[in-house]
Scaffold this motif. Structure first.
Motif, PDB file in Angstrom:
ATOM      1  N   GLN A  23      31.487  46.105  40.483  1.00  0.00           N
ATOM      2  CA  GLN A  23      32.696  45.360  40.113  1.00  0.00           C
ATOM      3  C   GLN A  23      33.960  46.110  40.483  1.00  0.00           C
ATOM      4  O   GLN A  23      34.898  45.548  41.064  1.00  0.00           O
ATOM      5  N   ILE A  24      34.011  47.391  40.120  1.00  0.00           N
ATOM      6  CA  ILE A  24      35.212  48.188  40.388  1.00  0.00           C
ATOM      7  C   ILE A  24      35.441  48.326  41.893  1.00  0.00           C
ATOM      8  O   ILE A  24      36.570  48.172  42.388  1.00  0.00           O
ATOM      9  N   THR A  93      51.005  34.543  48.467  1.00  0.00           N
ATOM     10  CA  THR A  93      50.649  34.412  47.053  1.00  0.00           C
ATOM     11  C   THR A  93      49.338  33.665  46.889  1.00  0.00           C
ATOM     12  O   THR A  93      48.549  33.950  45.981  1.00  0.00           O
ATOM     13  N   LEU A  94      49.084  32.693  47.776  1.00  0.00           N
ATOM     14  CA  LEU A  94      47.822  31.956  47.713  1.00  0.00           C
ATOM     15  C   LEU A  94      46.634  32.876  47.983  1.00  0.00           C
ATOM     16  O   LEU A  94      45.606  32.788  47.300  1.00  0.00           O
ATOM     17  N   LEU A  95      46.780  33.759  48.952  1.00  0.00           N
ATOM     18  CA  LEU A  95      45.703  34.719  49.228  1.00  0.00           C
ATOM     19  C   LEU A  95      45.500  35.665  48.042  1.00  0.00           C
ATOM     20  O   LEU A  95      44.365  36.023  47.714  1.00  0.00           O
ATOM     21  N   ALA A  96      46.597  36.059  47.405  1.00  0.00           N
ATOM     22  CA  ALA A  96      46.478  36.929  46.231  1.00  0.00           C
ATOM     23  C   ALA A  96      45.762  36.204  45.091  1.00  0.00           C
ATOM     24  O   ALA A  96      44.919  36.790  44.395  1.00  0.00           O
ATOM     25  N   SER A  97      46.067  34.920  44.902  1.00  0.00           N
ATOM     26  CA  SER A  97      45.392  34.149  43.849  1.00  0.00           C
ATOM     27  C   SER A  97      43.912  34.004  44.158  1.00  0.00           C
ATOM     28  O   SER A  97      43.064  34.109  43.261  1.00  0.00           O
ATOM     29  N   TYR A  98      43.592  33.767  45.416  1.00  0.00           N
ATOM     30  CA  TYR A  98      42.183  33.625  45.799  1.00  0.00           C
ATOM     31  C   TYR A  98      41.437  34.943  45.583  1.00  0.00           C
ATOM     32  O   TYR A  98      40.279  34.960  45.176  1.00  0.00           O
ATOM     33  N   ARG A  99      42.134  36.037  45.842  1.00  0.00           N
ATOM     34  CA  ARG A  99      41.536  37.356  45.632  1.00  0.00           C
ATOM     35  C   ARG A  99      41.177  37.555  44.159  1.00  0.00           C
ATOM     36  O   ARG A  99      40.105  38.049  43.827  1.00  0.00           O
ATOM     37  N   VAL A 100      42.067  37.147  43.268  1.00  0.00           N
ATOM     38  CA  VAL A 100      41.803  37.255  41.830  1.00  0.00           C
ATOM     39  C   VAL A 100      40.624  36.365  41.435  1.00  0.00           C
ATOM     40  O   VAL A 100      39.783  36.745  40.612  1.00  0.00           O
ATOM     41  N   LEU A 101      40.542  35.175  42.042  1.00  0.00           N
ATOM     42  CA  LEU A 101      39.430  34.273  41.733  1.00  0.00           C
ATOM     43  C   LEU A 101      38.095  34.903  42.118  1.00  0.00           C
ATOM     44  O   LEU A 101      37.107  34.798  41.368  1.00  0.00           O
ATOM     45  N   LEU A 102      38.043  35.575  43.269  1.00  0.00           N
ATOM     46  CA  LEU A 102      36.799  36.247  43.684  1.00  0.00           C
ATOM     47  C   LEU A 102      36.406  37.337  42.689  1.00  0.00           C
ATOM     48  O   LEU A 102      35.221  37.488  42.352  1.00  0.00           O
ATOM     49  N   ILE A 103      37.379  38.094  42.216  1.00  0.00           N
ATOM     50  CA  ILE A 103      37.090  39.147  41.227  1.00  0.00           C
ATOM     51  C   ILE A 103      36.559  38.531  39.935  1.00  0.00           C
ATOM     52  O   ILE A 103      35.640  39.064  39.305  1.00  0.00           O
ATOM     53  N   LEU A 104      37.116  37.394  39.540  1.00  0.00           N
ATOM     54  CA  LEU A 104      36.625  36.717  38.334  1.00  0.00           C
ATOM     55  C   LEU A 104      35.181  36.247  38.513  1.00  0.00           C
ATOM     56  O   LEU A 104      34.378  36.311  37.575  1.00  0.00           O
ATOM     57  N   LEU A 105      34.847  35.775  39.715  1.00  0.00           N
ATOM     58  CA  LEU A 105      33.474  35.324  39.956  1.00  0.00           C
ATOM     59  C   LEU A 105      32.486  36.487  39.844  1.00  0.00           C
ATOM     60  O   LEU A 105      31.401  36.336  39.276  1.00  0.00           O
ATOM     61  N   VAL A 106      32.861  37.640  40.391  1.00  0.00           N
ATOM     62  CA  VAL A 106      31.978  38.808  40.272  1.00  0.00           C
ATOM     63  C   VAL A 106      31.856  39.247  38.813  1.00  0.00           C
ATOM     64  O   VAL A 106      30.769  39.622  38.350  1.00  0.00           O
ATOM     65  N   SER A 107      32.956  39.200  38.077  1.00  0.00           N
ATOM     66  CA  SER A 107      32.883  39.563  36.652  1.00  0.00           C
ATOM     67  C   SER A 107      32.030  38.569  35.876  1.00  0.00           C
ATOM     68  O   SER A 107      31.378  38.936  34.893  1.00  0.00           O
ATOM     69  N   ALA A 108      32.001  37.305  36.308  1.00  0.00           N
ATOM     70  CA  ALA A 108      31.157  36.307  35.648  1.00  0.00           C
ATOM     71  C   ALA A 108      29.683  36.677  35.781  1.00  0.00           C
ATOM     72  O   ALA A 108      28.899  36.506  34.841  1.00  0.00           O
ATOM     73  N   ALA A 109      29.295  37.191  36.951  1.00  0.00           N
ATOM     74  CA  ALA A 109      27.908  37.626  37.141  1.00  0.00           C
ATOM     75  C   ALA A 109      27.569  38.768  36.193  1.00  0.00           C
ATOM     76  O   ALA A 109      26.463  38.835  35.642  1.00  0.00           O
ATOM     77  N   TYR A 110      28.530  39.670  35.973  1.00  0.00           N
ATOM     78  CA  TYR A 110      28.288  40.788  35.053  1.00  0.00           C
ATOM     79  C   TYR A 110      28.155  40.292  33.611  1.00  0.00           C
ATOM     80  O   TYR A 110      27.220  40.675  32.897  1.00  0.00           O
ATOM     81  N   VAL A 111      29.093  39.450  33.186  1.00  0.00           N
ATOM     82  CA  VAL A 111      29.082  38.966  31.800  1.00  0.00           C
ATOM     83  C   VAL A 111      27.797  38.190  31.517  1.00  0.00           C
ATOM     84  O   VAL A 111      27.198  38.310  30.447  1.00  0.00           O
ATOM     85  N   ARG A 112      27.335  37.398  32.482  1.00  0.00           N
ATOM     86  CA  ARG A 112      26.154  36.560  32.289  1.00  0.00           C
ATOM     87  C   ARG A 112      24.880  37.380  32.136  1.00  0.00           C
ATOM     88  O   ARG A 112      23.929  36.961  31.469  1.00  0.00           O
ATOM     89  N   THR A 113      24.848  38.588  32.716  1.00  0.00           N
ATOM     90  CA  THR A 113      23.584  39.332  32.786  1.00  0.00           C
ATOM     91  C   THR A 113      23.572  40.623  31.970  1.00  0.00           C
ATOM     92  O   THR A 113      22.576  41.344  32.020  1.00  0.00           O
ATOM     93  N   THR A 114      24.648  40.913  31.227  1.00  0.00           N
ATOM     94  CA  THR A 114      24.726  42.200  30.538  1.00  0.00           C
ATOM     95  C   THR A 114      24.998  42.008  29.053  1.00  0.00           C
ATOM     96  O   THR A 114      26.044  41.450  28.690  1.00  0.00           O
ATOM     97  N   PRO A 115      24.097  42.474  28.165  1.00  0.00           N
ATOM     98  CA  PRO A 115      24.392  42.396  26.728  1.00  0.00           C
ATOM     99  C   PRO A 115      25.589  43.275  26.368  1.00  0.00           C
ATOM    100  O   PRO A 115      25.878  44.264  27.046  1.00  0.00           O
ATOM    101  N   VAL A 116      26.258  42.912  25.285  1.00  0.00           N
ATOM    102  CA  VAL A 116      27.459  43.647  24.879  1.00  0.00           C
ATOM    103  C   VAL A 116      27.137  45.106  24.557  1.00  0.00           C
ATOM    104  O   VAL A 116      27.879  46.022  24.926  1.00  0.00           O
ATOM    105  N   ARG A 117      26.011  45.345  23.889  1.00  0.00           N
ATOM    106  CA  ARG A 117      25.671  46.719  23.501  1.00  0.00           C
ATOM    107  C   ARG A 117      25.426  47.591  24.733  1.00  0.00           C
ATOM    108  O   ARG A 117      25.738  48.776  24.737  1.00  0.00           O
ATOM    109  N   GLU A 118      24.851  47.001  25.781  1.00  0.00           N
ATOM    110  CA  GLU A 118      24.623  47.785  27.003  1.00  0.00           C
ATOM    111  C   GLU A 118      25.943  48.081  27.708  1.00  0.00           C
ATOM    112  O   GLU A 118      26.093  49.153  28.313  1.00  0.00           O
TER     113      GLU A 118
END
Length: 232
Positions: A23-24, A93-118
């Motif tokens: 992610q980072i 600015t549109l490219l910057a917004s799209y860039r943020v959307l891609l980062i959110l999609l990758v973070s969604a994969a992390y949130v979906r597959t990782t328990p909070v305690r881990e």
């Protein structure tokens, strides 16, 4: 609201530290390469992470739908001029917004597959000392409380609709929703404080054991490749 869901996908089997590294590194590469070619490659990687997590892009975008008005509104405001709309001014600015959307999609994969305690264990074992404990506790609080606060706001909206608040002016509805939402958030904070004291809150509790496996090697290699691409 996107949250952890047990499963047997490839991302579920990865160590949370590997997923955090990806992610980072992905975010760093996204901010370093803002060209269309770079964003096209990052788009494929983002879709690949969602596929590895068993999450559809539509589901991930819907989960972050609250951010879409800001991502779309920025380019529109940037392109507005006194004589009309300037696409060239809005494109960056549109490219910057799209860039943020891609980062959110990758973070969604992390949130979906990782328990909070881990997640907390990964942060506390990566960042030593009290700063790591503070970051781990803060992350676990956000993951646990944010879905509750959003659910509270939905219930408030439902109650307002049942009392015909939809017939009021928009600014009155927004003020009522904001005030009620803050009251619910403060009430949640008080209950959380009481629960932490009742359960003898500890800064360093026994956290789940984490270990790297064979499946983590490609993920760490991808993180290293993205970090290298961000630097050069």
């Amino acid at each position: 609201m996107l949250s952890y869901a047990p499963g047997k996908s490839l991302a579920h089997r990865l160590d949370p530290r590997s997923k955090l590294a990806v992610q980072i590194a992905f975010a760093a590469a996204a901010f370093a390469h803002t060209t269309l070619e770079g964003l096209a490659v990052l788009t494929l990687l983002a879709l690949g992470t969602l596929a590895a997590a068993g999450t559809s892009p539509t589901e991930a975008i819907y989960a972050y739908r609250f951010a879409l008005p800001f991502l779309l509104g920025g380019p529109l405001l940037e392109g507005l001029t006194w004589i009309g709309f300037d696409p060239a001014a809005a494109s960056e600015t549109l490219l910057a917004s799209y860039r943020v959307l891609l980062i959110l999609l990758v973070s969604a994969a992390y949130v979906r597959t990782t328990p909070v305690r881990e997640s907390r264990a990964a942060i506390q074992r990566t960042v030593p000392g009290r700063p790591g404990q503070f970051l781990g506790i803060g992350t676990s609080f956000v993951f646990r409380l944010l879905p509750l606060l959003i659910a509270d706001l939905k219930r408030v909206r439902g109650a307002m609709a049942a009392r015909l608040a939809s017939e009021r002016p928009v600014h009155e509805r927004m003020a009522l929703l904001a005030v009620t939402g803050v009251e619910r958030a403060l009430s949640r904070a008080d209950r959380l404080s009481l629960a932490l004291r009742a359960r003898c809150f500890a800064w360093n509790p026994t956290l789940p054991r984490l270990s790297f496996g064979r499946a983590d090697a490609p993920a760490l290699a991808l993180a290293a490749l993205l970090a290298f691409a961000a630097l050069y």
